[in-house]
Motif scaffolding. Structure first.
Motif, PDB file in Angstrom:
ATOM      1  N   SER A   3     -40.965 -59.276 -76.461  1.00 44.64           N
ATOM      2  CA  SER A   3     -39.908 -59.166 -75.452  1.00 44.64           C
ATOM      3  C   SER A   3     -40.078 -57.890 -74.648  1.00 44.64           C
ATOM      4  CB  SER A   3     -38.521 -59.174 -76.102  1.00 44.64           C
ATOM      5  OG  SER A   3     -38.348 -58.037 -76.916  1.00 44.64           O
ATOM      6  N   THR A   5     -37.859 -54.939 -72.113  1.00 46.78           N
ATOM      7  CA  THR A   5     -36.588 -54.382 -71.677  1.00 46.78           C
ATOM      8  C   THR A   5     -36.873 -53.538 -70.442  1.00 46.78           C
ATOM      9  OG1 THR A   5     -35.782 -54.254 -73.952  1.00 46.78           O
ATOM     10  CG2 THR A   5     -34.614 -52.957 -72.301  1.00 46.78           C
ATOM     11  N   CYS A  23     -40.076 -50.069 -67.839  1.00 47.33           N
ATOM     12  CA  CYS A  23     -40.197 -51.286 -68.620  1.00 47.33           C
ATOM     13  C   CYS A  23     -40.834 -50.917 -69.950  1.00 47.33           C
ATOM     14  CB  CYS A  23     -41.058 -52.313 -67.904  1.00 47.33           C
ATOM     15  SG  CYS A  23     -41.448 -53.778 -68.899  1.00 47.33           S
ATOM     16  N   GLY A 102     -38.079 -59.725 -68.249  1.00 45.46           N
ATOM     17  CA  GLY A 102     -36.944 -58.833 -68.303  1.00 45.46           C
ATOM     18  C   GLY A 102     -35.834 -59.342 -67.404  1.00 45.46           C
TER      19      GLY A 102
END
Lengths: 111, 114
Positions: A3, A5, A23, A102
């Motif tokens: 993942s 963020t 990021c 994101g």
């Protein structure tokens, strides 16, 4: 699972200002990393990518370096233009040809 | 070059009505195809992906379904729309020619459910 963020927006800048969008990622292994851009009223398009650690992706004056030690892929541009106003998405390879995106960062550049 | 066509571009539908969004691609064969949704103020959510005709994988349980009746056609459907189905729906293909995981997106279909 893998993942990303990214920093929340919106970000408002004056023309010729320096832009950074942070990021960071969480992943097993070393997935490819991407920045996509969405201009007003359009779909997403690939801006740049990096496929391994220390790779630098660049396009249209934007750059991002795949940093394994900080698990980051920050997007930078030294001098933004009004035409850079868009939503920017960080993404990484998930598995089986799927990408995890994101939340997107909205950037507005004022003349 | 690979291109993606989505229609309709915009759609306003009442709650409880059916939905059909169509995506067709050109310039490639046997692509991986994806449906993403971008809800207001939120990021992209992968809804479905397909690796071939009749092969659909769902990423999240929801009120929507997808079908791939032809190699270059990917359809997103619903029998009864909910308010929460409003959003911007993006079809994408895996641009194998440009390197794995490089997605090419269509221009999107904006759905408003009232």
């Amino acid at each position: 699972g893998n993942s990303v963020t990214q920093m929340e927006g919106p970000v408002t800048l004056s023309e010729e200002a320096f832009l950074t969008i942070n990021c960071t990622y969480t992943a097993t292994g070393y997935p490819s990393l991407f920045w996509y851009v969405q201009y007003p009223g359009e779909g997403l398009q690939l801006l740049l990518k990096a496929t391994k650690a220390d790779d630098k992706g660049s396009n249209k004056g934007f750059e991002a370096t795949y940093r394994k030690e900080t698990t980051s892929f920050h997007l930078e541009k030294g001098s933004v233009q009004v035409s850079d106003s868009a939503v920017y998405f960080c993404a990484l390879e998930k598995n089986d040809y799927k990408l995890s995106f994101g939340a997107g960062t909205t950037v507005t550049v004022r003349a | 070059s690979q291109t993606i066509h989505q229609w309709p571009a915009t759609l306003v539908q009442p709650v409880g009505s059916p939905l059909s969004l169509e995506c067709t691609v050109e310039g490639t064969s046997n692509p991986n195809l994806y449906w993403y949704r971008q809800a207001a103020g939120r990021g992209l959510q992968l809804l479905f992906y397909s690796v071939g005709i009749g092969q659909i994988s769902s990423e999240v349980p929801q009120n929507l379904s997808a079908s791939r009746p032809q190699d270059r056609q990917f359809i997103l459907s619903s029998k009864k729309l909910l308010l929460s189905d409003s959003g911007f729906y993006l079809c994408a293909l895996d641009g194998l020619g440009a390197g794995a995981n490089v997605l090419t997106f269509g221009a999107g279909s904006r759905l408003t459910v009232l």
